[in-house]
Enzyme design. Structure first.
Site, PDB file in Angstrom:
ATOM      1  NE  ARG A 131      -2.558  -1.332   3.334  1.00 20.52           N
ATOM      2  CZ  ARG A 131      -2.429  -2.529   3.904  1.00 20.52           C
ATOM      3  NH1 ARG A 131      -2.841  -3.600   3.277  1.00 20.52           N
ATOM      4  NH2 ARG A 131      -1.886  -2.651   5.092  1.00 20.52           N
ATOM      5  CD  GLU A 169      -0.020  -9.156  17.832  1.00 20.64           C
ATOM      6  OE1 GLU A 169      -0.741  -9.482  18.781  1.00 20.64           O
ATOM      7  OE2 GLU A 169      -0.447  -8.704  16.746  1.00 20.64           O
TER       8      GLU A 169
END
Length: 175
Positions: A62, A99
């Site tokens: 993106r 994460e």
């Protein structure tokens, strides 16, 4: 059209994506709408028009969508940052924490020359891991990170703090 409420109307919330409990902020309706996309690019570019940006850097994927039109608008070049193994020429890399694990980004060694003023652009600032890796890549090549620009910032994830002392601009902030 330069109204933030117009942009907000083109951001779709997708519950439980990419995993349960997360509300994904989807910009595809915004970039599919010509007026909204043009307004977002214009608003992101406006404070940078006279800053002498040499190159806009966008991370896969993106960041390409956001960075390329910003580079065009600013009269700057555009540099790609891709996942490991996707660039064909000599490159440098930065590994960063996710994460659950790590990821690696790469840039061509000639994408940023020493002393170049670089704008890092992406769709969304969350924890700042990808953006921090981009900062590291620019600085490893001798470039100067002028600032970072995002369409959306999830302020509650504190990504801005991770990017300090570099200036961060966001069109839309979710607290």
């Amino acid at each position: 059209m330069s109204d933030i409420s117009h942009l907000l109307a083109h951001i779709r919330d997708v519950p439980d994506f990419p995993k349960e409990g997360i509300v994904f902020k989807d910009i595809t309706p915004m970039i599919q709408n010509p007026e909204a996309f043009q307004a977002a690019v214009d608003m992101a570019a406006e404070p940078l028009m006279d800053e002498g940006i040499d190159v806009v850097l966008g991370a896969e994927a993106r960041g390409f969508v956001i960075g390329a039109p910003l580079a065009y608008k600013l009269g700057a070049g555009f540099a790609l940052v891709r996942k490991a193994g996707k660039l064909p020429w000599e490159k440098t890399r930065a590994t960063y924490e996710l994460e659950y694990g790590t990821d690696t980004l790469e840039i061509h060694k000639d994408a940023v020359a020493p002393g170049m003023k670089v704008l890092i652009a992406d769709d969304l600032l969350a924890t700042g891991g990808t953006a921090a890796a981009c900062v590291s890549l620019v600085e490893s090549l001798g470039g100067e990170v002028h600032s970072l620009s995002f369409f959306i910032e999830l302020a509650f994830l504190n990504g801005r703090e991770r990017l300090a002392p570099h200036p961060v601009r966001s069109l839309i902030t979710y607290d």
